[in-house]
Write an enzyme that holds these catalytic residues in place. Structure first.
Site, PDB file in Angstrom:
ATOM      1  N   GLU A 291     -17.288   5.231 -22.164  1.00 14.07           N
ATOM      2  CA  GLU A 291     -17.126   4.264 -21.974  1.00 14.07           C
ATOM      3  C   GLU A 291     -16.346   3.376 -22.874  1.00 14.07           C
ATOM      4  OE1 GLU A 291     -22.474   2.453 -21.512  1.00 14.07           O
ATOM      5  OE2 GLU A 291     -22.064   3.288 -23.953  1.00 14.07           O
TER       6      GLU A 291
ATOM      7  N   GLU B 124     -33.218   5.439 -20.077  1.00 12.17           N
ATOM      8  CA  GLU B 124     -31.508   5.764 -19.989  1.00 12.17           C
ATOM      9  C   GLU B 124     -31.348   6.729 -21.274  1.00 12.17           C
ATOM     10  OE1 GLU B 124     -26.929   4.091 -19.856  1.00 12.17           O
ATOM     11  OE2 GLU B 124     -28.811   2.844 -20.104  1.00 12.17           O
TER      12      GLU B 124
END
Length: 249
Positions: A230, A140
């Site tokens: 987020e 990621e």
């Protein structure tokens, strides 16, 4: 990693000395946990994957599309488990999934702002790599343009994390943090000098940096390419994107 319905009645401004003026209505909106809305080549996903460990709600909104520049926003309030992500509302656009070494450039620009109380959130690109287009994720790669409330990326060397490098990529200085999410290796580039609310760069440059300095395999496929926020906790949170564009070459 990490939609939504804002009910908006038609808004009128009445003035005794002037004719009634109707304000331009906003675009599609959503408040569902995993719903999506689209315009042009862009799709906004709510992805409230951590909602069950907190209390709150979140909605997102398309505010307009001018050429290839998308305007969108998300509003939210979340509480509970302040160190855990509740959602990653993000925008995606279609592209051909192939090894990162085969991309010549991924130019992108993003103008955004954030308001709210006691915010614990970020504004970030999130990408995933793997050994094939449909295989289990192995890496990621995140690019954090803004950080609020002292949150930090996953780190292998504790919290607060110690950067493993401080590269300047495309004119922006970053702290590079390495961590793991299970078997997935996570590299997070975090803007070093505060929020970068008007960003322009080439995402391929981040992959090339990792290839040159940390032996990232150029044969890994770009599986997922997202840009969003987020959210951990806070109240009255609102991230407004006044312009976002991306092109995968």
């Amino acid at each position: 990693m990490y939609s939504h319905l804002i009910a908006l009645a038609s808004l009128f401004v009445v003035c005794l000395s002037a004719p009634t003026k109707v304000l331009t209505p906003r675009g599609p909106s959503q408040c569902g946990q995993y719903s999506s809305i689209s315009t042009g080549s862009y799709t906004i996903f709510s992805d409230q994957w951590g909602a069950s460990i907190g209390t709150g709600s979140q909605c997102s909104q398309i505010d307009g599309l001018t050429g290839t520049s998308l305007a969108w926003s998300t509003t939210w309030s979340w509480s509970g488990n302040e160190n855990s992500v509740k959602s990653y509302t993000n925008v995606e656009t279609p592209y051909t999934k192939k090894p990162i070494s085969q991309y010549t450039s991924i130019p992108t620009s993003w103008k955004w702002s954030y308001t709210g109380s006691s915010l614990r959130a970020n504004t970030a690109y999130d990408t995933f790599l793997s050994t094939c287009a449909t295989c289990a994720q192995t890496h990621e790669i995140m690019i954090w343009l803004g950080v609020y409330g002292g949150i930090s990326p996953l780190s292998d060397n504790g919290y607060p994390p110690t950067p493993i490098a401080t590269p300047t990529i495309g004119g922006t200085a970053f702290n590079l943090i390495k961590g793991h999410n299970g078997n997935v290796i996570v590299y997070s580039f975090v803007a070093k000098n505060g929020p970068v609310t008007s960003y322009s760069g080439d995402l391929v440059a981040f992959y090339r940096y990792l290839q040159a300095n940390y032996a990232l395999n150029g044969g890994l496929y770009l599986q997922t390419l997202q840009a969003g926020t987020e959210v951990f906790t806070g109240s009255g949170g609102k991230m407004v994107t006044s312009g976002y564009s991306i092109k995968v070459n």
